[in-house]
Design an enzyme around this catalytic site. Sequence first.
Site: not given
Ligand code: GLN
Length: 485
Positions: A77, A152, A176
């Site tokens: 990532k 994400s 995420s």
């Molecule tokens: N979707 C969640 C957010 O937008 C989790 C994101 C993540 O785990 N980085 O914060």
Amino acid sequence: MYYKTYSEIKSGLNDGSLNSFELCNSYIQRIEAIDPVINAFLRLNKAKISEEANESDKRRKNGKPLSDMDGIPIGLKDNICIQGEKTTCGSKILENFVSPYNATVIEKLKSKGFILFPGLNMDEFAMGSSTENSAYQTTKNPFDTSRIPGGSSGGSAAAVASSMLPLALGSDTGGSIRQPASLCGIWGLKPTYGRVSRYGLVAYASSLDQIGPFSNDPQGVIDVLSVISGKDLYDSTSANTPAFSSIDAGKIDISKIRIGIMKPNPSEWEQDIVDRYKQVVEKLAKSGAAIIELDFSLHSYSIPIYYIIATAECSSNLARFDGIRYGLRVDNGGKLEDLYINSKTSGFGDEVKRRILLGTFTLSSGYYDAYYGKAQKARILIKKSYDEFFKQVDFILQPTSPTTAFKTGERTKDPIQMYMADVLTTSVNLAGIPSISIPAGLDSKGLPIGLQITSPAFQEGKLLSLVNELARYPELKIQLPKEIK
Ligand code: GLN
């Protein structure tokens, strides 16, 4: 070659029927053929990958592989620092940022001979649930390219699910890793907080962030976790417990375990997910597991608690992107304050700005007690509720996501709708415990369903033993797509 599972690749490299150079080049060909549709990669350095694969083959030829994983490709990532490589975090503000050092997980992967495929797309600064918040491109779900892959870490999940790679790393702050793993039909683990060093992971919300693996089979998760876990002097929040070892994931007797479940919620969960969940619970009960329904009513507050804590921490962490120290600088020759404002205004996307504003507000002196202080107290209650659960059960089984992959663009206008994608995942991060999403068959639209299994802190060994067992259930198997349409 690229349709093989992680385990097949590993044994092929070890018995000499595969070599890393041909393997990596077959992945490169696959990426060049289908990534123009999937958009998982922000960049691809073919020469460097081929060179590293060649080195790995030489080591094996000389009888000196760095490990039995030497030569296996893994995606990264784009928020994990690799020395001399760009790390954009999916943001314009870091478009030209080149990392001066390696994250600890990178050092560890390199020491075992993994071949790095950096540059996987992500929501900007890991804020999002669909990978639509990337400043560069929108990643597509390999099962249906009119849909999102989750986020994400959507680039990482989509790359593995479309057989562009067998493995990838992501980061999970509120879901995420698990949510995109679920929406893409693969395995994705969020380890216990402190299990894996965060040194070199660009911070979003430091008390919640954790790096973890995606894989196209359970063994990939087990092996990668064994490589990346362990105490790190560069991360004071990394735990002093012994590092995870792949032998920790052994056999498990289903008839001796107690599984906590939640009451299915047909008003929020899609019907196919309700049905699959009930089916798996019944099967586990038939195999002799004790099934205990737990009371998750407190967890209905996990989304507001998470968004207060995560945004507060992000407003502090992202203050460093000021146009002076890192990345984009927009200097119109005005005052210093103008430079800050102009750099942030043009460098950050809307969702990042929204969260910085929200976090700055909840931390402001007049509102701190009302929001941030209260959220911290409520977070402790969530943690305590898990402590109580784990007095009664060994594992908790839930769906990972209330829905399968939604259409691209469907939720972008409504941030709250987007936040609800993580309604089942965030409380695990608040409690700091490990949790994995496993494939659980397809729904009636042909889209992957995922189930989430959670265990007490530092019990990844037991957790992954159960995962190995469930991977044998034929009704949970998912065939990854070969044709990308
Ligand atoms: N979707 C969640 C957010 O937008 C989790 C994101 C993540 O785990 N980085 O914060």
